[in-house]
Design a protein around this motif. Sequence first.
Motif, PDB file in Angstrom:
ATOM      1  N   ARG A   1       2.216  -1.250   4.785  1.00 46.95           N
ATOM      2  CA  ARG A   1       0.873  -0.679   4.830  1.00 46.95           C
ATOM      3  C   ARG A   1       0.876   0.839   4.917  1.00 46.95           C
ATOM      4  O   ARG A   1       0.178   1.515   4.177  1.00 46.95           O
ATOM      5  CB  ARG A   1       0.096  -1.240   6.033  1.00 46.95           C
TER       6      ARG A   1
ATOM      7  N   GLU B   1       2.558  -5.188   7.777  1.00 47.37           N
ATOM      8  CA  GLU B   1       1.678  -6.266   8.224  1.00 47.37           C
ATOM      9  C   GLU B   1       2.262  -7.599   7.796  1.00 47.37           C
ATOM     10  O   GLU B   1       2.717  -7.748   6.664  1.00 47.37           O
ATOM     11  CB  GLU B   1       0.280  -6.095   7.626  1.00 47.37           C
TER      12      GLU B   1
ATOM     13  N   ASP C   1       0.819  -1.210   0.000  1.00 48.84           N
ATOM     14  CA  ASP C   1       0.000   0.000   0.000  1.00 48.84           C
ATOM     15  C   ASP C   1       0.853   1.259   0.000  1.00 48.84           C
ATOM     16  O   ASP C   1       0.347   2.363  -0.109  1.00 48.84           O
ATOM     17  CB  ASP C   1      -0.916   0.021   1.232  1.00 48.84           C
TER      18      ASP C   1
END
Lengths: 162, 84
Positions: free
Chosen positions: A40, A50, A7
Amino acid sequence: MSAVSHDVDFSAYASPLEAVVAELDQILQVAELDLEPVARVWNEPHLEIELVGPDAAGTFGRSGKYLDALQYVANLVVVRRVGPGVRIIVDACGYREQRAATLTELALEFAAQVKERQEECELDPLPPHERRLVHQAISDDPGIRTYSEGEEPDRRLIIAPR
Amino acid sequence: MKAFIEYLVQAVVDLPEEVRVDEEPGEIATTYRVHVAPSDLGKAIGKQGRIANAMRVLAKASAMKHKRRVYLEVVGAPAEVNAD
């Protein structure tokens, strides 16, 4: 490296975030853990990662002990091999968020007790980031104050009446 | 597991080429003895044993899957064997 999608846009920062993730991936591989690191959130200097995979729910998502050990060791290796400027926060199965909610709830409960009894209350040893969570949860309460005593890893937070 | 301990210790000491890990398999537990240069002993163990303890926790997490137990010891330089 893995084929998972992160992300975090690695190109948005000059420091080698990708190298940090690769380093953690390497640690997990030699440790024979079935976990994959997924970046993340990048909130300089903290990179939240994560852990995803079969070992996430069973071991790492259940107890902070394993997460904290991995986080400590990973940061040592990363500072040594990639350089300072990035601190890793590892999480699995939403453990950190759940733990933060639990600690906040406990903090409020203890603060209420301390005020009622006008007596200090010493908490069990907590890692630095968890002590900060407790402190933050009740720091704007004018009826109490918090401070810490002891040496890591046995440092304890004390909630005292003001 | 041996590779993991080696990797980790080599990453935190000043003299990675001096790191040696001995593996001693037992019936239910495997013992790992970590040898480092005397000057690196503190680095490998860490303040209050934090590094050694973190390695133990992670070694345990990995060993549990194989229903194994692990012991980890950090010892000084390998003892010289005098053959005289």
